[in-house]
Design a protein around this motif. Structure first.
Motif, PDB file in Angstrom:
ATOM      1  N   SER A   1       0.833  -1.193   0.000  1.00 36.30           N
ATOM      2  CA  SER A   1       0.000   0.000   0.000  1.00 36.30           C
ATOM      3  C   SER A   1       0.866   1.239   0.000  1.00 36.30           C
ATOM      4  O   SER A   1       2.053   1.196   0.356  1.00 36.30           O
ATOM      5  N   LEU A   2       0.262   2.330  -0.373  1.00 37.87           N
ATOM      6  CA  LEU A   2       0.874   3.649  -0.316  1.00 37.87           C
ATOM      7  C   LEU A   2      -0.201   4.610   0.126  1.00 37.87           C
ATOM      8  O   LEU A   2      -1.323   4.580  -0.400  1.00 37.87           O
ATOM      9  N   GLY A   3       0.107   5.479   1.090  1.00 33.59           N
ATOM     10  CA  GLY A   3      -0.922   6.351   1.619  1.00 33.59           C
ATOM     11  C   GLY A   3      -1.864   5.574   2.521  1.00 33.59           C
ATOM     12  O   GLY A   3      -1.509   4.533   3.077  1.00 33.59           O
ATOM     13  N   ASP A   4      -3.070   6.086   2.658  1.00 31.44           N
ATOM     14  CA  ASP A   4      -4.042   5.513   3.601  1.00 31.44           C
ATOM     15  C   ASP A   4      -4.968   4.528   2.900  1.00 31.44           C
ATOM     16  O   ASP A   4      -5.884   4.952   2.190  1.00 31.44           O
ATOM     17  N   PRO A   5      -4.794   3.215   3.092  1.00 33.18           N
ATOM     18  CA  PRO A   5      -5.665   2.253   2.412  1.00 33.18           C
ATOM     19  C   PRO A   5      -7.061   2.184   3.005  1.00 33.18           C
ATOM     20  O   PRO A   5      -7.966   1.622   2.384  1.00 33.18           O
ATOM     21  N   ALA A   6      -7.261   2.756   4.209  1.00 37.08           N
ATOM     22  CA  ALA A   6      -8.574   2.704   4.848  1.00 37.08           C
ATOM     23  C   ALA A   6      -9.425   3.918   4.519  1.00 37.08           C
ATOM     24  O   ALA A   6     -10.614   3.945   4.863  1.00 37.08           O
TER      25      ALA A   6
ATOM     26  N   ALA B   1     -19.130   4.606  -2.106  1.00 39.16           N
ATOM     27  CA  ALA B   1     -17.855   4.977  -1.490  1.00 39.16           C
ATOM     28  C   ALA B   1     -17.550   3.978  -0.388  1.00 39.16           C
ATOM     29  O   ALA B   1     -18.423   3.639   0.419  1.00 39.16           O
ATOM     30  N   LEU B   2     -16.327   3.506  -0.359  1.00 39.89           N
ATOM     31  CA  LEU B   2     -15.901   2.526   0.623  1.00 39.89           C
ATOM     32  C   LEU B   2     -14.400   2.647   0.789  1.00 39.89           C
ATOM     33  O   LEU B   2     -13.733   3.344   0.017  1.00 39.89           O
ATOM     34  N   PRO B   3     -13.814   2.011   1.796  1.00 37.68           N
ATOM     35  CA  PRO B   3     -12.359   2.078   1.945  1.00 37.68           C
ATOM     36  C   PRO B   3     -11.644   1.566   0.698  1.00 37.68           C
ATOM     37  O   PRO B   3     -12.076   0.594   0.068  1.00 37.68           O
ATOM     38  N   LEU B   4     -10.546   2.210   0.358  1.00 38.43           N
ATOM     39  CA  LEU B   4      -9.795   1.814  -0.825  1.00 38.43           C
ATOM     40  C   LEU B   4      -9.419   0.335  -0.771  1.00 38.43           C
ATOM     41  O   LEU B   4      -9.505  -0.376  -1.781  1.00 38.43           O
ATOM     42  N   LYS B   5      -9.043  -0.152   0.400  1.00 41.40           N
ATOM     43  CA  LYS B   5      -8.671  -1.563   0.515  1.00 41.40           C
ATOM     44  C   LYS B   5      -9.874  -2.481   0.311  1.00 41.40           C
ATOM     45  O   LYS B   5      -9.723  -3.634  -0.101  1.00 41.40           O
ATOM     46  N   GLY B   6     -11.094  -1.983   0.564  1.00 40.15           N
ATOM     47  CA  GLY B   6     -12.293  -2.765   0.285  1.00 40.15           C
ATOM     48  C   GLY B   6     -12.516  -2.926  -1.207  1.00 40.15           C
ATOM     49  O   GLY B   6     -12.953  -3.994  -1.665  1.00 40.15           O
ATOM     50  N   MET B   7     -12.232  -1.880  -1.979  1.00 37.75           N
ATOM     51  CA  MET B   7     -12.351  -1.992  -3.428  1.00 37.75           C
ATOM     52  C   MET B   7     -11.324  -2.995  -3.956  1.00 37.75           C
ATOM     53  O   MET B   7     -11.646  -3.829  -4.814  1.00 37.75           O
ATOM     54  N   ALA B   8     -10.089  -2.935  -3.442  1.00 36.27           N
ATOM     55  CA  ALA B   8      -9.077  -3.899  -3.861  1.00 36.27           C
ATOM     56  C   ALA B   8      -9.495  -5.326  -3.484  1.00 36.27           C
ATOM     57  O   ALA B   8      -9.286  -6.267  -4.258  1.00 36.27           O
TER      58      ALA B   8
END
Length: 337
Positions: free
Chosen positions: A46-51, A205-212
């Motif tokens: 990750s880079l930046g805030d994944p949540a 809209a959801l946490p970036l890590k949720g999309m991944a």
């Protein structure tokens, strides 16, 4: 998490992901963040805030297409894999795209008049020029989201729901899609935030890590504990995208080229959102957001994030040329990852 705020929203931490170079200088820098997640939810990189939350925009389309399959509509109407693929698309509006959308509508007894996605000229410049020469204006079918909307109409017809209300955030279809996104992306009920997308349906809209995570599970064809019909739908949507990458975007587009040249599935979205996943072992999904929404930074940043996972991207997308008014190259946007 950064303390910088916009209104009531905390701005997630980010970092440089791409830069525009002109001559010997870095003229501009684009910041962003990304997360790479396996199907079990472990963050690999990750880079930046994944949540931090991000609007999925059109990267949500493969998940919005899942009810078309698990509801039984795809089989009931005899949809082809090419038609399932265009349901996941932000298409160019090229002839094959339009033909597939028209076929979906024809199979369910509807027409272009039933589409409520708005309109814009075809994204494919030659197709837009041909339309202009006919003297016709763009219609809803030319909009890049028309396949998604046709598929939503098909689910409503199959389920006996009023197709005129298919965009209603409180209606049965959009509720079903929301629950599907929550399940596949590992978000607790109520954890997905809703807003309006450009085509008139809810955007998630959801946490970036949720999309991944959702893309990792799409690539894997499901996850332990998923109902059989959902896993089967994930497999069928994944395979339709892989078999018909041209239908997902079209001539010259990043998503199509990535799927043609790698083992990935890929789906970009507006405001410089990108998601992809590895369909081979080990499965993983990546989600990326360029913070300022600059489209010119998307492909270089995506290429940089994918390279960190060992993906060799087809030539032509690692940098984006910058040209002057005569068409001569005077700079380039490059990855910083």
């Amino acid at each position: 998490m950064s303390e910088a705020r916009s209104g009531s929203s905390v701005i997630p931490d980010d970092a440089p992901v791409a830069a525009l170079r002109r001559g010997e200088l870095v003229e501009s820098v684009h910041r962003g963040r990304y997360a790479v997640v396996d199907p079990g939810g472990a963050v690999i990189d990750s880079l930046g805030d994944p949540a931090g939350y991000v609007h999925m925009r059109s990267s949500a389309k493969p998940f919005q297409a899942l009810p078309l399959v698990f509801s039984g509509a795809a089989d009931a109407f005899g949809f082809t894999d090419e038609e399932i693929a265009v349901a996941c698309a932000s298409h160019n509006g090229e002839p094959r795209h339009l033909a597939a959308v028209r076929s979906i509508l024809r199979r369910v007894g509807l027409s272009e008049r039933d589409l409520q996605n708005g309109f814009h000229p075809p994204m494919h410049a030659p197709s837009a020029a041909r339309l202009l020469k006919t003297g016709e204006g763009p219609r809803a079918i030319h909009g890049n989201c028309s396949g998604k909307h046709a598929a939503m109409l098909a689910v409503c017809i199959h389920a006996g729901w009023d197709p005129a209300g298919y965009r209603d955030p409180g209606g049965p279809l959009q509720g079903l899609i929301l629950r599907t996104v929550e399940t596949v992306c590992g978000v607790e009920p109520g954890g997905v935030k809703l807003a309006g997308d450009g085509c008139g349906v809810p955007v998630f809209a959801l946490p970036l890590k949720g999309m991944a995570l959702g893309f990792a599970r799409l690539a894997a064809g499901g996850f332990e504990g998923f109902p059989d019909d959902l896993s089967e739908a994930l497999l069928r949507v994944r395979d339709a995208m892989r078999t018909h990458p041209y239908m997902i975007a079209g001539t010259g587009r990043l998503d199509t080229k990535l799927m043609e040249g790698t083992a990935l599935i890929a789906k970009s979205g507006a405001e410089a959102v990108f998601a992809a996943a590895n369909t081979e072992e080990p499965h993983w999904g990546v989600a990326l957001k360029v913070s300022d929404g600059a489209g010119r930074a998307l492909a270089p940043a995506a290429v940089g994030a994918l390279a960190r996972q060992g993906v060799r991207v087809p030539r032509g997308f690692s940098t984006s040329p910058v040209t002057d008014l005569r068409g001569e190259t005077v700079g380039e946007t490059v990855p910083l990852l």
